[in-house]
Design a protein around this motif. Structure first.
Motif, mmCIF file in Angstrom:
data_model
loop_
_atom_site.group_PDB
_atom_site.id
_atom_site.type_symbol
_atom_site.label_atom_id
_atom_site.label_comp_id
_atom_site.label_asym_id
_atom_site.label_seq_id
_atom_site.Cartn_x
_atom_site.Cartn_y
_atom_site.Cartn_z
ATOM 1 N N PRO A 84 5.662 4.613 -30.982
ATOM 2 C CA PRO A 84 5.547 4.772 -32.618
ATOM 3 C C PRO A 84 6.189 3.719 -33.425
ATOM 4 C CG PRO A 84 6.105 6.968 -31.476
ATOM 5 C CD PRO A 84 6.244 5.753 -30.325
ATOM 6 N N GLU A 85 7.265 3.183 -32.869
ATOM 7 C CA GLU A 85 7.593 2.078 -33.775
ATOM 8 C C GLU A 85 6.954 0.785 -33.570
ATOM 9 O OE1 GLU A 85 9.297 4.095 -31.525
ATOM 10 O OE2 GLU A 85 10.472 3.100 -30.492
ATOM 11 N N ASP A 86 6.215 0.996 -32.648
ATOM 12 C CA ASP A 86 5.208 -0.441 -32.467
ATOM 13 C C ASP A 86 4.133 -0.496 -33.702
ATOM 14 O OD1 ASP A 86 5.294 -0.381 -28.803
ATOM 15 O OD2 ASP A 86 6.728 -1.447 -30.274
ATOM 16 N N THR A 87 3.742 0.632 -34.442
ATOM 17 C CA THR A 87 3.004 0.607 -35.263
ATOM 18 C C THR A 87 3.149 -0.460 -36.414
ATOM 19 O OG1 THR A 87 2.784 3.111 -35.194
ATOM 20 C CG2 THR A 87 2.071 2.173 -37.132
ATOM 21 N N GLY A 88 1.958 -1.007 -36.845
ATOM 22 C CA GLY A 88 2.144 -1.856 -37.836
ATOM 23 C C GLY A 88 0.816 -2.883 -37.942
ATOM 24 N N ILE A 89 0.805 -3.719 -38.793
ATOM 25 C CA ILE A 89 -0.232 -4.831 -38.587
ATOM 26 C C ILE A 89 0.204 -5.916 -37.854
ATOM 27 C CG2 ILE A 89 -1.828 -6.268 -40.063
ATOM 28 C CD1 ILE A 89 -1.219 -4.547 -42.389
ATOM 29 N N TYR A 90 -0.632 -6.380 -36.805
ATOM 30 C CA TYR A 90 -0.566 -7.529 -35.839
ATOM 31 C C TYR A 90 -1.147 -8.621 -36.375
ATOM 32 C CZ TYR A 90 2.276 -4.386 -32.795
ATOM 33 O OH TYR A 90 3.111 -3.520 -32.342
ATOM 34 N N TYR A 91 -0.474 -9.820 -36.399
ATOM 35 C CA TYR A 91 -1.096 -10.992 -36.664
ATOM 36 C C TYR A 91 -0.912 -11.931 -35.730
ATOM 37 C CZ TYR A 91 -0.499 -9.151 -41.504
ATOM 38 O OH TYR A 91 -0.456 -8.608 -42.663
ATOM 39 N N CYS A 92 -1.811 -12.777 -35.229
ATOM 40 C CA CYS A 92 -1.626 -14.018 -34.298
ATOM 41 C C CYS A 92 -1.390 -15.194 -35.121
ATOM 42 C CB CYS A 92 -2.692 -13.996 -33.406
ATOM 43 S SG CYS A 92 -4.301 -14.576 -33.969
ATOM 44 N N ALA A 93 -0.610 -16.095 -34.595
ATOM 45 C CA ALA A 93 -0.228 -17.440 -35.001
ATOM 46 C C ALA A 93 -0.277 -18.389 -34.171
ATOM 47 C CB ALA A 93 0.964 -17.196 -35.897
ATOM 48 N N ALA A 94 -0.581 -19.730 -34.480
ATOM 49 C CA ALA A 94 -0.492 -20.849 -33.530
ATOM 50 C C ALA A 94 0.188 -21.657 -34.540
ATOM 51 C CB ALA A 94 -2.029 -21.306 -33.542
ATOM 52 N N GLY A 95 1.148 -22.734 -33.522
ATOM 53 C CA GLY A 95 1.870 -23.663 -34.377
ATOM 54 C C GLY A 95 2.568 -24.417 -33.447
ATOM 55 N N ASP A 96 3.732 -24.915 -33.645
ATOM 56 C CA ASP A 96 4.414 -25.992 -32.817
ATOM 57 C C ASP A 96 5.477 -25.226 -31.897
ATOM 58 O OD1 ASP A 96 4.576 -28.155 -35.514
ATOM 59 O OD2 ASP A 96 3.323 -27.913 -33.917
ATOM 60 N N ASP A 97 5.651 -25.777 -30.866
ATOM 61 C CA ASP A 97 6.860 -25.465 -29.818
ATOM 62 C C ASP A 97 8.305 -25.433 -30.808
ATOM 63 O OD1 ASP A 97 5.717 -27.054 -27.062
ATOM 64 O OD2 ASP A 97 5.146 -25.128 -27.964
ATOM 65 N N TRP A 98 8.853 -24.080 -30.631
ATOM 66 C CA TRP A 98 10.270 -24.174 -31.400
ATOM 67 C C TRP A 98 11.303 -24.592 -30.657
ATOM 68 C CZ3 TRP A 98 7.319 -20.309 -28.488
ATOM 69 C CH2 TRP A 98 7.830 -19.772 -27.533
ATOM 70 N N GLN A 99 12.349 -24.966 -31.378
ATOM 71 C CA GLN A 99 13.679 -25.395 -30.830
ATOM 72 C C GLN A 99 14.646 -23.973 -30.658
ATOM 73 O OE1 GLN A 99 13.918 -28.711 -30.036
ATOM 74 N NE2 GLN A 99 11.954 -28.710 -30.687
ATOM 75 N N GLY A 100 15.579 -24.168 -29.780
ATOM 76 C CA GLY A 100 16.356 -22.898 -29.582
ATOM 77 C C GLY A 100 15.768 -21.761 -28.795
ATOM 78 N N LEU A 101 16.476 -20.489 -28.852
ATOM 79 C CA LEU A 101 16.029 -19.632 -28.024
ATOM 80 C C LEU A 101 14.880 -18.639 -28.486
ATOM 81 C CD1 LEU A 101 19.433 -18.366 -26.761
ATOM 82 C CD2 LEU A 101 17.819 -20.084 -25.391
ATOM 83 N N GLN A 102 14.835 -18.576 -29.909
ATOM 84 C CA GLN A 102 13.958 -17.786 -30.471
ATOM 85 C C GLN A 102 12.919 -18.489 -31.309
ATOM 86 O OE1 GLN A 102 15.814 -14.780 -32.947
ATOM 87 N NE2 GLN A 102 17.547 -14.486 -31.307
ATOM 88 N N CYS A 103 11.513 -18.018 -31.490
ATOM 89 C CA CYS A 103 10.647 -18.607 -32.130
ATOM 90 C C CYS A 103 10.783 -17.762 -33.556
ATOM 91 C CB CYS A 103 9.207 -18.497 -31.693
ATOM 92 S SG CYS A 103 8.839 -16.717 -31.529
ATOM 93 N N GLY A 104 10.165 -18.420 -34.572
ATOM 94 C CA GLY A 104 10.227 -17.404 -35.976
ATOM 95 C C GLY A 104 8.664 -17.927 -36.615
ATOM 96 N N ALA A 105 8.658 -17.375 -37.942
ATOM 97 C CA ALA A 105 7.421 -17.328 -38.416
ATOM 98 C C ALA A 105 7.375 -18.879 -39.128
ATOM 99 C CB ALA A 105 7.419 -16.394 -39.696
ATOM 100 N N ASP A 106 8.577 -19.631 -39.111
ATOM 101 C CA ASP A 106 8.377 -21.029 -39.719
ATOM 102 C C ASP A 106 7.639 -22.080 -38.780
ATOM 103 O OD1 ASP A 106 11.475 -20.691 -41.820
ATOM 104 O OD2 ASP A 106 9.448 -20.053 -42.044
ATOM 105 N N ASP A 107 7.941 -21.381 -37.458
ATOM 106 C CA ASP A 107 7.236 -22.323 -36.329
ATOM 107 C C ASP A 107 5.816 -22.387 -36.404
ATOM 108 O OD1 ASP A 107 9.782 -21.125 -34.469
ATOM 109 O OD2 ASP A 107 9.758 -23.096 -35.078
ATOM 110 N N PHE A 108 5.176 -21.433 -37.077
ATOM 111 C CA PHE A 108 3.654 -21.263 -37.038
ATOM 112 C C PHE A 108 2.936 -21.481 -38.290
ATOM 113 C CE2 PHE A 108 3.700 -19.520 -32.665
ATOM 114 C CZ PHE A 108 4.804 -19.097 -32.557
ATOM 115 N N TYR A 109 1.794 -22.154 -38.429
ATOM 116 C CA TYR A 109 1.205 -22.439 -39.685
ATOM 117 C C TYR A 109 -0.260 -22.164 -39.879
ATOM 118 C CZ TYR A 109 1.080 -26.601 -36.536
ATOM 119 O OH TYR A 109 1.061 -27.475 -35.644
#
Length: 125
Positions: free
Chosen positions: A88-113
């Motif tokens: 149930p906690e997966d409920t929401g609006i799902y967005y796909c995004a394309a962008g650059d490879d991220w630095q570090g261990l985690q990706c974030g919204a700022d990596d995608f445009y």
């Protein structure tokens, strides 16, 4: 004009599975890292899972690990998000995004445009 169009959302029972699609126009998704983000009701958009442009690096939060995978169909210029054992906690609006490879261990919204318009997923019995 770049467009990402998601589809495949809907109502799913807990424990079920779903596959979302994201089809692109005016860009070639194979050249990009891909992210799927979820925006739960009343909350900010957050990363669900992302994969690097070469598919050799991926990130998802602990709440998602082992339940979601991203795949590509380059001939269709489409990427997919497969989610198993939906909660149930997966409920929401799902967005796909394309962008650059991220630095570090985690990706974030700022990596995608390049972003899609989103598709609603509701997990409920």
């Amino acid at each position: 004009q770049v467009q990402l169009v998601e589809s495949g959302g809907g109502l799913v029972q807990p424990g079920g599975s779903l596959r979302l699609s994201c089809k692109a126009s005016s860009i070639t998704l194979d050249y990009y890292s891909i992210g799927w983000f979820r925006q739960a009701p009343g909350k900010e958009r957050s990363v669900f899972i992302c994969i690097s442009s070469t598919d050799d690096n991926a990130y998802s939060p602990n709440s998602v690990k082992g339940r979601a995978t991203i795949s590509r169909d380059n001939a269709k210029n489409t990427v997919y998000l497969q989610i198993n054992n939906l909660k149930p906690e997966d409920t929401g609006i799902y967005y796909c995004a394309a962008g650059d490879d991220w630095q570090g261990l985690q990706c974030g919204a700022d990596d995608f445009y390049h972003w899609g318009q989103g598709t609603q997923v509701t997990v409920s019995s």
